[in-house]
Structures are given as C-alpha cells and as structure tokens.
Design a protein around this motif. Sequence first.
Motif, PDB file in Angstrom:
ATOM      1  N   GLY A 148      49.059  42.461  33.842  1.00  0.00           N
ATOM      2  CA  GLY A 148      47.716  42.490  34.408  1.00  0.00           C
ATOM      3  C   GLY A 148      47.007  43.744  33.946  1.00  0.00           C
ATOM      4  O   GLY A 148      47.613  44.618  33.317  1.00  0.00           O
ATOM      5  N   GLY A 150      41.896  43.318  37.034  1.00  0.00           N
ATOM      6  CA  GLY A 150      42.691  42.411  37.862  1.00  0.00           C
ATOM      7  C   GLY A 150      43.283  43.122  39.063  1.00  0.00           C
ATOM      8  O   GLY A 150      43.334  42.568  40.172  1.00  0.00           O
ATOM      9  N   HIS A 151      43.724  44.346  38.852  1.00  0.00           N
ATOM     10  CA  HIS A 151      44.291  45.131  39.949  1.00  0.00           C
ATOM     11  C   HIS A 151      43.228  45.388  41.020  1.00  0.00           C
ATOM     12  O   HIS A 151      43.486  45.227  42.220  1.00  0.00           O
ATOM     13  CB  HIS A 151      44.810  46.460  39.384  1.00  0.00           C
ATOM     14  CG  HIS A 151      45.353  47.386  40.408  1.00  0.00           C
ATOM     15  ND1 HIS A 151      46.616  47.245  40.949  1.00  0.00           N
ATOM     16  CD2 HIS A 151      44.795  48.460  41.019  1.00  0.00           C
ATOM     17  CE1 HIS A 151      46.811  48.192  41.831  1.00  0.00           C
ATOM     18  NE2 HIS A 151      45.729  48.947  41.898  1.00  0.00           N
ATOM     19  N   ILE A 181      39.649  36.267  35.413  1.00  0.00           N
ATOM     20  CA  ILE A 181      40.829  36.189  36.270  1.00  0.00           C
ATOM     21  C   ILE A 181      40.706  34.970  37.191  1.00  0.00           C
ATOM     22  O   ILE A 181      39.726  34.854  37.918  1.00  0.00           O
ATOM     23  CB  ILE A 181      40.952  37.464  37.128  1.00  0.00           C
ATOM     24  CG1 ILE A 181      40.965  38.705  36.229  1.00  0.00           C
ATOM     25  CG2 ILE A 181      42.169  37.401  38.033  1.00  0.00           C
ATOM     26  CD1 ILE A 181      40.620  39.979  36.967  1.00  0.00           C
ATOM     27  N   SER A 219      38.867  34.707  40.952  1.00  0.00           N
ATOM     28  CA  SER A 219      38.012  35.874  41.198  1.00  0.00           C
ATOM     29  C   SER A 219      36.819  35.542  42.070  1.00  0.00           C
ATOM     30  O   SER A 219      36.157  36.442  42.595  1.00  0.00           O
ATOM     31  CB  SER A 219      37.543  36.486  39.876  1.00  0.00           C
ATOM     32  OG  SER A 219      37.108  35.498  38.978  1.00  0.00           O
TER      33      SER A 219
END
Lengths: 409, 409
Positions: free
Chosen positions: B255, B259-260, B290, B293
Amino acid sequence: MTAAVLCIGTELTRGELLNSNATWLAESLTRIGLEVTAVDCVDDDRGRIEASLRRLSAEHQVLVCTGGLGPTTDDITTECAARIAGVPLVRDEASLEHIKQLLRRYGRPELVSSNAKQADFPAGARILPNPDGSAPGFGVKLGSCSAYFMPGVPREMKAMFDVSITPDLAALVTGARHQIVLRCFGLPESEVNDRLVGVEAQYGVIIGYRASVPEIEVKVLASASSREAALDLAERAAADVRSRLGDFVYGEGFGDLPGHVGGMLAQRGLTLAIAESCTGGLAAELLTRIPGSSRYFLGGVVAYANAVKTALLGVPAELIAAHGAVSAEVARAMAEGVRQRLRADLGLAFTGIAGPDGGTAEKPVGLVHWALATANGTQAAQRVFGVGDRNSVRRRATFAGFDLIRRSV
Amino acid sequence: MTAAVLCIGTELTRGELLNSNATWLAESLTRIGLEVTAVDCVDDDRGRIEASLRRLSAEHQVLVCTGGLGPTTDDITTECAARIAGVPLVRDEASLEHIKQLLRRYGRPELVSSNAKQADFPAGARILPNPDGSAPGFGVKLGSCSAYFMPGVPREMKAMFDVSITPDLAALVTGARHQIVLRCFGLPESEVNDRLVGVEAQYGVIIGYRASVPEIEVKVLASASSREAALDLAERAAADVRSRLGDFVYGEGFGDLPGHVGGMLAQRGLTLAIAESCTGGLAAELLTRIPGSSRYFLGGVVAYANAVKTALLGVPAELIAAHGAVSAEVARAMAEGVRQRLRADLGLAFTGIAGPDGGTAEKPVGLVHWALATANGTQAAQRVFGVGDRNSVRRRATFAGFDLIRRSV
C-alpha cells in the motif's frame, strides 16, 4: 551487427527497481539500426561483472552498460572494464575539476576524496561528459567490441547516450534508418496485428508495437542505403499502415491521446471542463500533467458522492433517483453542468462502476457512461470495459472520453 | 545458492515492453532466500535461447524463465528446454483437454491445431497448471539446476509462480526467512541510508530499499534456522530501523501513503474533500484508485483557472489579487471552501507552480502551498520541490498533503 545491454547493480538483481533504463536503451539501439539480442543485469560482484563483460564483448559488436560508476565501494564497473580491456586506470584532471565544482555547488566539498575515483578511466578511453552529474561515462574497446559505460541515473544516462553515443553508433551502422511512430487508439492489439499482417514482408520494414494501455504505438522502421531511400520507404509503409488502421490512428510521434486532444483544443481556441465520478480526477490529471494545459483546461469537479453531483454540478437529485448515478442521463447532466458552471466551451463527464464491487446484473462492473456537452448539444456514449482491474477501467474510460472530443471538435 | 531469471522475447530485446516480470521475479526469489545474481533477456532465436539456458543452468542452482510458451512459430522455449535437458517432447493429454475447453469458452475452437503444441513438454517435466491461460508452465532439471518455465503474461506468471513454484523453492533453501517491509515518507533516500548504516552488520539481516517516489520502502530480510528465529530476528532489526527513522515510518507492508491515510479516515469515520490547482486532480486520483475510497472521499474541485477558485470554492477574487494564486492565503481559502461546500470533515488544498514555466525569483518553479481545514481550524505548509520535473513536483506535493493529514487527525 548485434548489440547487448548490460545493467550493473544488486538493486536490479534483487528486484528493487524497475529497469526502465534497459527498455529505453534497447529501444534506442533498435531505432539506430542495431539488432539487440541480449539485455542482461548482473549484481555488484567483481567476478560476475567481468565474466559478463568478457562474454558480451566477445559475442556482440556493440555493448552498452549502465550503473556502478558512483563513488561508493560497491561501484566497481570502471575497474572491471579496465581489466577486461587490459589497460590501467588513469586519472583525468579535467573530470576531477568538474566533480570538485559540482560538489562545491551542492555544498559538499568534503566528499571530493570519495568521489575522486569517478575521475579514473581505462587508459585510452573516450570520456563522455555528464553535465548533470558527478559520474562521467566512457567508451572503450573491449577486443573488437565498442563498449560504452554510463551512470545508472536515467536522466543523466539518456542525455549522455543521445549526445555522446548515438552519433558514434549511427556511424557504425551501414546504410540509413528512418522510423515513423503512428499512435493508435480504439483497436485491441490483436486486431492491430491482424490488420498489419504482410506489411513487413511487402515493404521490407520492421513493424514494432508498444502497448501503452489503452493506446498502441505502431513503429515502422525502414532501413535503406541512403537517408532519402529510408525516409521514402518508411513513408510508403506508414501510408499503408495508416490506410489499414483508418481513423484509429490519431497522430504521429510521441505524446498521448490526452496531449493530442489538448493540442487540438489549444489550436481551436476552445476551453474544456471535466466532471468525474468513477474516474475520480484521472481525466483532469492526464490533461494537467501536460505543460501549458492551463491554456485550454479550466478545471473540473470530482463528484464522487451523489450530493456533490447535485451541489456543484446542478444534477437534479430526482434524475439520479430515477436513473441511478451510473446512467446516460446523469452523464449528460454532469457534462452540461460542468460546462455551464465553469463557463467552458466543452464539458466532458464520466460516471460508471470501476469495481471491484458495486456491480449488478443490469449495471456490471466496468460499465461507464461518458458525455460531451458543447454549444451544439450533448452526446453520450457507454461501454462495459470488461477486461482488467479498477484502474484499467478508469484509464480506458478517460481515453474513450478524450477520443469522443477528438472525433467531435 | 544463486538463482537467475531469463526472460525470452524479441519484444523485450527491442525495448517494446517494460520488463516488470523480471523485477517481480527477482524480488520474489530474493524474498524466498535465493541470491539472484543474473536477470537476463534474450530474443526469440533458437541458438541464443539454448546458449542462455546452457550457461545459466551451469552457473546457478535455480533458473526461472518466462515467455515463448505461446502458440505461434516464434514460441520455441519448450523445444529449446527439451534439447538442453536432453529429452524428447511428450504431449500431455490433460493439458490438451484444458486448452480445448478454454478455446471453446472463447469461441475459437478452430485454433486447437495451432495451440496443441502448448500441450507438449520435455519428457519427465512437472507440468505447472495455468488456470487463467492456454499455456501451462513446467519445471525440469537442466543438469543439476532446477529450471522453471512460465508464460510471459504477468497475471498468469505471478499466479503460477506463487502457487506452483514458491513452495518448491522454499523447500530448496535451508532455514527460514522472514521479511518486514516498513513504509517511509519524508526523508531523502540518502538520509534513510545514512541512518541505517550498521543495521545489516549488527543483526545479520539484509536491508533492501525500493524508492517508489516520493516514498521509500525499507525491507528487512532475516534468515535463520527456524521460522520462529527468523521472525524474531526480523522483528528485532525492524524495531531498530523504526527507532532510527522515527515517525517518518508511517506503516508496514504494502500500500502507499494515500491508501494509509484513506484507511485512517475510514477508521475514524471522517470525510475528506480536496481542492487542487497545480496538482490538477492527482490527489483525488490517488485516493479514488483505492477500492472503497467512496467511504471517506466525497469529491473535489480541480480549480485550475482562478475564476474556478472563486466560482466553485468561494475564494475571494481580491484575495487572489492581493497575494497571488500561489500563496498560503489562497491555499487556506481553497481548503476551507472545499470543506464547506462539499460538507466534509476535512478540506485539503494545493496551489503551486509545477513548471516548467511560470516561476519567478520570488515564487520559483516547484513552490507549492498546501493547507488542511478541519473543524478545529486551518493549517498551511509550503515547500519548494526543487529536484525533478513537473510531475515529480505534483506528486511530491500531493504526498506532502496526505502526510499533513496523517500527522493531524
């Protein structure tokens, strides 16, 4: 006359870095007219580097190497090249001066001692200047093979190859070459292949493909005894390719479809605004990565949530309720809304289901509606982009939208 | 125990395709515990393929090959492997049946005759199933070397390697391995290097880097006699790496930073809206690529033209006139405007000069202001992203913006 590429570095044999240098060099050598038959990587091991240099220089007339010219102890390419050439290392004072200046400019003069070895070259080597970095390259004969050594930093390597090596190699190759690159969108690669069966044999040219999804580059490479003959042959073959592929060929040379469409808009003095749901900013991103896109691109709305479609684009909530957010009706309303609210000549919109979830039997993953609003009205199109993942769906959809502009303005 | 990768195909030696297979395989073999010292490509030439197989199988204990298993006349890898193994080709009826079924499913039963050769294997080879494609792979001994042959299609290759080859190779390697990947943002690679000097020697682990600009992956690979010991060693070394890099380490495993941050927002139940000028949709694109999301990302405005900043984000024209579009004041107003108009918990904004033109002495190319608006107020930051081109400036800026969210929420 065959050529080999050798990329040196443990970061490559451990897979820490995508080796774009190798691809770039293989393509460049092919374009010059060399037959590249080996593209190898080896780790930073003295014995293995020397074995690779010995083998590849014996098997090929040209060898192009990258990497291992840095200042650290594992950068041993120059020493290995000198051993295989059978000559000592000699310090070049002009290169040392260049390195000193560069380090002063970076405010790191204390590094001169460790970087000094970058001014050492095999005796008799031709030094290849590196205006952008501390590692000059060099060309040296390994037996009867013309070998070139360059740093691994892509920007420095490419500039050095173009300026200092390409003219050398072009002189080695007998005859002349000319390449024409046709840019193609809208046909699957297999069909491009099918349509071009027989062109290589008919004209004696090489047809190369590069899929830069979802586009395809078709390269027509002609070789002949003179520059004029190569140019003529390439143009005749390219004309045939063009007629076989029809208006799926949108342009020639480098650049991509968004850039081509941007150029069309700039030329016609038209402005564009984009409303995006499933493509999530990708269409705007593809345009704005092009320098100067502010001439024709005003901006856009990423209307990911339905409330944003209504608040910022004026899409009636009832329209969304009646047809669903993924529908031709909503795509049209988004295109018209963004055109009007941003006061643009053209409004382009996307709404779809990029996946991996959210699909139904009626509206499967991959379904995208797109629409183009102009002063003359609005047109919409749709497709299920069936093969590939979320990002492939998004990318194919944005290109389809740009293609609609290409075919409409 | 060393391993080599060989990728077969003229499209690779002509540079028509970025060889991501090679990188993926080199990384996978390294993770298993093999020392990869050669990653080679060769064109579709019988003599050269056989020479490569002979050489690499003599020099390495493991050889992993891709490509040349297709149905066309230039797909000759299997024949070459059989010759080097010194065994005849034998048809496998079960594989032929699989190919027939696949072609019927694709509506192309007439292709069976040309595809039949994909059911031929060197006598005694272990056949590696390919559920996704018509070309099964195989494993065969070339002298004392364990050699594996897979199709070049990345998706098919990766699945085959993970399912059918990884367990084989893991059994070949003595002891056990464990790898921990730490994800790092905000330090230049040279400083990450400097901070980690001595870790390899202290713990006896291998530290690998992968720059995925502007992030850096730091890989800690530990080998030990047992699974538990490898796990323990990797964790001890990784703890030291973490303490040396401090809060520049934002996560572990795969990732990226967007994304984190998306995961953080989802976990905290917060929503985000983004206003972009110089980044032109890139920040929205990085989030929306992503899956899922839409849980936290409402949408955004690409306010490329100043009129759009005013019309859609409510940035006062006087503020732009007073401070310039590239200013902390306008970044703040954009962040607050997008937060308010999209009714989001957080508003993130970017404005800057991505270049290559448009810079001045006071506001050079690479200058970006970004701002984050929350219920508790708005904070802004700025930086001149000095090295790199337009897209590098844009990319570094968006990541800096996501990092501001990471450190604030």
